[in-house]
Design an enzyme around this catalytic site. Structure first.
Site, mmCIF file in Angstrom:
data_model
loop_
_atom_site.group_PDB
_atom_site.id
_atom_site.type_symbol
_atom_site.label_atom_id
_atom_site.label_comp_id
_atom_site.label_asym_id
_atom_site.label_seq_id
_atom_site.Cartn_x
_atom_site.Cartn_y
_atom_site.Cartn_z
ATOM 1 N N ASN A 19 0.826 -1.198 0.000
ATOM 2 C CA ASN A 19 0.000 0.000 0.000
ATOM 3 C C ASN A 19 0.862 1.251 0.000
ATOM 4 O OD1 ASN A 19 -2.108 -1.784 0.179
ATOM 5 N ND2 ASN A 19 -2.318 -1.602 2.397
ATOM 6 N N HIS B 190 6.027 -0.549 -2.596
ATOM 7 C CA HIS B 190 5.508 0.124 -3.794
ATOM 8 C C HIS B 190 5.533 1.638 -3.655
ATOM 9 C CE1 HIS B 190 3.069 -3.721 -4.977
ATOM 10 N NE2 HIS B 190 4.354 -3.830 -5.229
ATOM 11 N N CYS C 284 12.706 13.252 -7.403
ATOM 12 C CA CYS C 284 13.150 13.916 -8.629
ATOM 13 C C CYS C 284 13.638 12.876 -9.637
ATOM 14 C CB CYS C 284 14.295 14.880 -8.293
ATOM 15 S SG CYS C 284 14.957 15.715 -9.752
ATOM 16 N N CYS D 103 12.610 20.917 -8.594
ATOM 17 C CA CYS D 103 13.019 20.007 -7.507
ATOM 18 C C CYS D 103 13.765 20.847 -6.465
ATOM 19 C CB CYS D 103 13.966 18.944 -8.077
ATOM 20 S SG CYS D 103 14.965 18.104 -6.814
ATOM 21 N N THR E 233 -4.529 -9.081 0.550
ATOM 22 C CA THR E 233 -3.920 -8.949 -0.771
ATOM 23 C C THR E 233 -4.414 -10.069 -1.680
ATOM 24 O OG1 THR E 233 -1.854 -8.818 -2.041
ATOM 25 C CG2 THR E 233 -1.792 -10.151 -0.026
ATOM 26 N N LEU F 102 -10.732 -11.255 3.130
ATOM 27 C CA LEU F 102 -12.207 -11.321 3.141
ATOM 28 C C LEU F 102 -12.657 -12.647 2.557
ATOM 29 C CD1 LEU F 102 -14.485 -9.376 3.898
ATOM 30 C CD2 LEU F 102 -14.507 -8.564 1.544
HETATM 31 C C1 BV8 Z 1 8.457 -5.700 -11.251
HETATM 32 C C2 BV8 Z 1 1.716 1.333 -6.862
HETATM 33 C C3 BV8 Z 1 10.656 -6.302 -11.982
HETATM 34 C C4 BV8 Z 1 0.789 2.059 -7.742
HETATM 35 C C5 BV8 Z 1 1.487 -0.941 -7.501
HETATM 36 C C6 BV8 Z 1 3.028 -11.430 -15.768
HETATM 37 C C7 BV8 Z 1 3.161 -12.359 -14.774
HETATM 38 C C8 BV8 Z 1 3.765 -12.024 -13.561
HETATM 39 C C9 BV8 Z 1 4.234 -10.735 -13.332
HETATM 40 C C10 BV8 Z 1 4.078 -9.813 -14.316
HETATM 41 C C11 BV8 Z 1 3.486 -10.154 -15.546
HETATM 42 N N1 BV8 Z 1 3.476 -9.036 -16.295
HETATM 43 C C12 BV8 Z 1 4.048 -8.012 -15.600
HETATM 44 C C13 BV8 Z 1 4.413 -8.479 -14.407
HETATM 45 C C14 BV8 Z 1 5.073 -7.746 -13.344
HETATM 46 C C15 BV8 Z 1 4.076 -6.841 -12.649
HETATM 47 C C16 BV8 Z 1 2.866 -7.607 -12.196
HETATM 48 O O1 BV8 Z 1 2.922 -8.335 -11.226
HETATM 49 N N2 BV8 Z 1 1.755 -7.403 -12.920
HETATM 50 C C17 BV8 Z 1 0.535 -8.129 -12.540
HETATM 51 C C18 BV8 Z 1 -0.659 -7.181 -12.700
HETATM 52 C C19 BV8 Z 1 0.439 -9.363 -13.419
HETATM 53 N N3 BV8 Z 1 4.779 -6.348 -11.485
HETATM 54 C C20 BV8 Z 1 5.540 -5.254 -11.599
HETATM 55 O O2 BV8 Z 1 5.629 -4.574 -12.590
HETATM 56 C C21 BV8 Z 1 6.360 -4.908 -10.360
HETATM 57 N N4 BV8 Z 1 7.733 -4.707 -10.732
HETATM 58 O O3 BV8 Z 1 8.006 -6.802 -11.503
HETATM 59 O O4 BV8 Z 1 9.772 -5.313 -11.485
HETATM 60 C C22 BV8 Z 1 11.108 -7.195 -10.898
HETATM 61 C C23 BV8 Z 1 11.344 -8.511 -11.190
HETATM 62 C C24 BV8 Z 1 11.757 -9.358 -10.205
HETATM 63 C C25 BV8 Z 1 11.938 -8.909 -8.906
HETATM 64 C C26 BV8 Z 1 11.670 -7.598 -8.618
HETATM 65 C C27 BV8 Z 1 11.242 -6.738 -9.607
HETATM 66 C C28 BV8 Z 1 5.870 -3.630 -9.734
HETATM 67 C C29 BV8 Z 1 4.482 -3.845 -9.199
HETATM 68 C C30 BV8 Z 1 4.079 -2.599 -8.424
HETATM 69 C C31 BV8 Z 1 2.974 -1.887 -9.146
HETATM 70 N N5 BV8 Z 1 2.494 -0.811 -8.304
HETATM 71 N N6 BV8 Z 1 1.140 0.042 -6.688
HETATM 72 C C32 BV8 Z 1 -0.233 2.718 -6.893
HETATM 73 O O5 BV8 Z 1 -0.594 2.170 -5.842
HETATM 74 O O6 BV8 Z 1 -0.683 3.776 -7.319
HETATM 75 S S1 BV8 Z 1 0.664 -2.401 -7.362
HETATM 76 C C33 BV8 Z 1 -0.917 -2.136 -6.923
HETATM 77 O O7 BV8 Z 1 -1.477 -3.428 -6.903
HETATM 78 C C34 BV8 Z 1 -1.146 -1.585 -5.522
HETATM 79 O O8 BV8 Z 1 0.064 -1.471 -4.806
HETATM 80 C C35 BV8 Z 1 -1.975 -2.595 -4.818
HETATM 81 O O9 BV8 Z 1 -1.573 -2.756 -3.514
HETATM 82 C C36 BV8 Z 1 -1.649 -3.787 -5.618
HETATM 83 C C37 BV8 Z 1 -2.848 -4.691 -5.736
HETATM 84 O O10 BV8 Z 1 -2.662 -5.636 -4.935
HETATM 85 P P1 BV8 Z 1 -3.496 -5.780 -3.577
HETATM 86 O O11 BV8 Z 1 -2.882 -4.886 -2.581
HETATM 87 O O12 BV8 Z 1 -3.520 -7.215 -3.355
HETATM 88 O O13 BV8 Z 1 -4.943 -5.204 -3.844
HETATM 89 P P2 BV8 Z 1 -6.163 -5.907 -4.600
HETATM 90 O O14 BV8 Z 1 -7.219 -4.877 -4.797
HETATM 91 O O15 BV8 Z 1 -5.611 -6.650 -5.788
HETATM 92 O O16 BV8 Z 1 -6.707 -7.005 -3.586
HETATM 93 C C38 BV8 Z 1 -7.362 -6.580 -2.413
HETATM 94 C C39 BV8 Z 1 -7.548 -7.831 -1.576
HETATM 95 O O17 BV8 Z 1 -8.126 -7.430 -0.332
HETATM 96 C C40 BV8 Z 1 -8.514 -8.837 -2.193
HETATM 97 O O18 BV8 Z 1 -7.955 -10.136 -2.071
HETATM 98 C C41 BV8 Z 1 -9.779 -8.704 -1.354
HETATM 99 O O19 BV8 Z 1 -10.440 -9.954 -1.195
HETATM 100 C C42 BV8 Z 1 -9.210 -8.258 -0.031
HETATM 101 N N7 BV8 Z 1 -10.132 -7.463 0.787
HETATM 102 C C43 BV8 Z 1 -11.017 -6.515 0.365
HETATM 103 N N8 BV8 Z 1 -11.644 -5.999 1.446
HETATM 104 C C44 BV8 Z 1 -11.134 -6.618 2.548
HETATM 105 C C45 BV8 Z 1 -10.160 -7.548 2.132
HETATM 106 N N9 BV8 Z 1 -9.492 -8.327 3.002
HETATM 107 C C46 BV8 Z 1 -9.762 -8.180 4.302
HETATM 108 N N10 BV8 Z 1 -10.676 -7.304 4.788
HETATM 109 C C47 BV8 Z 1 -11.376 -6.519 3.943
HETATM 110 N N11 BV8 Z 1 -12.296 -5.669 4.435
#
Ligand code: BV8
Length: 223
Positions: A88, A105, A113, A132, A172, A198
């Site tokens: 987050n 993240h 910058c 900056c 997550t 959830l």
């Molecule tokens: C990287 C900042 C290289 C932005 C974010 C194909 C396959 C695998 C990977 C990839 C692929 N293609 C591309 C990739 C890599 C990509 C990726 O994973 N893409 C996905 C979409 C397939 N990842 C990247 O690009 C990352 N960098 O890989 O660099 C590298 C390589 C190796 C090692 C290191 C680096 C960078 C990813 C970061 C992107 N930036 N955030 C912003 O926030 O403005 S990610 C963004 O997604 C947010 O941070 C957010 O947190 C995240 C989503 O995830 P969750 O937090 O899980 O949120 P979500 O809504 O999905 O789920 C909510 C959950 O809560 C649910 O399960 C729900 O049931 C639950 N819930 C809801 N209410 C409740 C609850 N639980 C409990 N109580 C409740 N009340």
């Protein structure tokens, strides 16, 4: 006992912050690839700045919930044996009182910058200022890790996962990597893995799942 906790958008949901996935593919009204990528920022700087301004503004209207506070209690008990990693970009863990939070993240409350890489705490006029404060160049951007960018703290996280006893993923969906792969590292270290969500995520590879709202299941798990 060494514990790593990974939190996602779900821990902040009951505080009123929208999650990434529960928004039917739209994130605060935008498609993620339209706002959370370096290409989006290069193509439409104003749209992306506005997207983060809106999320910063919403932060002022919300406060930490019982799940954030339960993790503060866990930190009080475990001290340095707890590493709290969050996907987050909100500051609710800190506002609840957590002292050691690894924002893999990035953080809404910071800008950096693009030229000299200096980081700055957010002030309302800063991002729209041309310069900056460090180098004077008009190159400030949100200090957020976008898709395709390298997350923060990966060495520290991998180090902690190599000797972890308990790994807990809270709120997550486990679709964003590399965070989604941490549970595999934890299993390789022989750790007990716990999911608090959830609804159980479809991967089903945690030893234990506590299903329910974070404000109920996290305090119960910490107790
Ligand atoms: C990287 C900042 C290289 C932005 C974010 C194909 C396959 C695998 C990977 C990839 C692929 N293609 C591309 C990739 C890599 C990509 C990726 O994973 N893409 C996905 C979409 C397939 N990842 C990247 O690009 C990352 N960098 O890989 O660099 C590298 C390589 C190796 C090692 C290191 C680096 C960078 C990813 C970061 C992107 N930036 N955030 C912003 O926030 O403005 S990610 C963004 O997604 C947010 O941070 C957010 O947190 C995240 C989503 O995830 P969750 O937090 O899980 O949120 P979500 O809504 O999905 O789920 C909510 C959950 O809560 C649910 O399960 C729900 O049931 C639950 N819930 C809801 N209410 C409740 C609850 N639980 C409990 N109580 C409740 N009340």
């Amino acid at each position: 006992m060494k514990v790593v906790v990974l939190t996602g958008a779900g821990i902040s949901a009951e505080s009123g912050l929208a999650t990434f996935r529960d928004a039917d593919g739209l994130w605060e009204g935008h498609r993620p690839e339209d706002v959370a990528t370096p290409e989006a920022f290069a193509y439409n700087r104003a749209l992306v700045q506005r997207f983060y301004d809106e999320r910063r503004a919403s932060l002022r209207r919300v406060k930490p919930n019982a799940a954030h506070h339960a993790l503060v209690e866990l930190e009080r008990r475990l001290g340095d044996d707890l590493l709290l990693v969050t996907q987050n970009v909100d500051d609710l863990h800190e506002r609840a009182g957590s002292r050691r939070v690894l924002h893999m993240h990035g953080q809404l409350q910071r800008v950096r910058c693009e030229v000299c890489a200096a980081g700055h705490e957010w002030q309302d006029d800063l991002l729209h200022e041309p310069a900056c404060p460090e180098c004077g160049r008009p190159a400030l951007r949100p200090d957020i890790v976008w898709f395709g960018e390298y997350p923060h703290g990966m060495d520290e996280i991998h180090e902690a996962l190599s000797e972890v006893d308990v790994f807990a993923a809270i709120g997550t969906s486990g679709v964003v990597y590399p965070a989604a792969g941490f549970v595999d590292y934890a299993h390789a270290s022989g750790a007990t893995t716990v999911e608090l969500n959830l609804v159980p995520t479809p991967r089903g590879d945690f030893h234990t799942t506590y299903a329910g709202p974070a404000t109920e299941v996290v305090p119960r798990w910490v107790r």
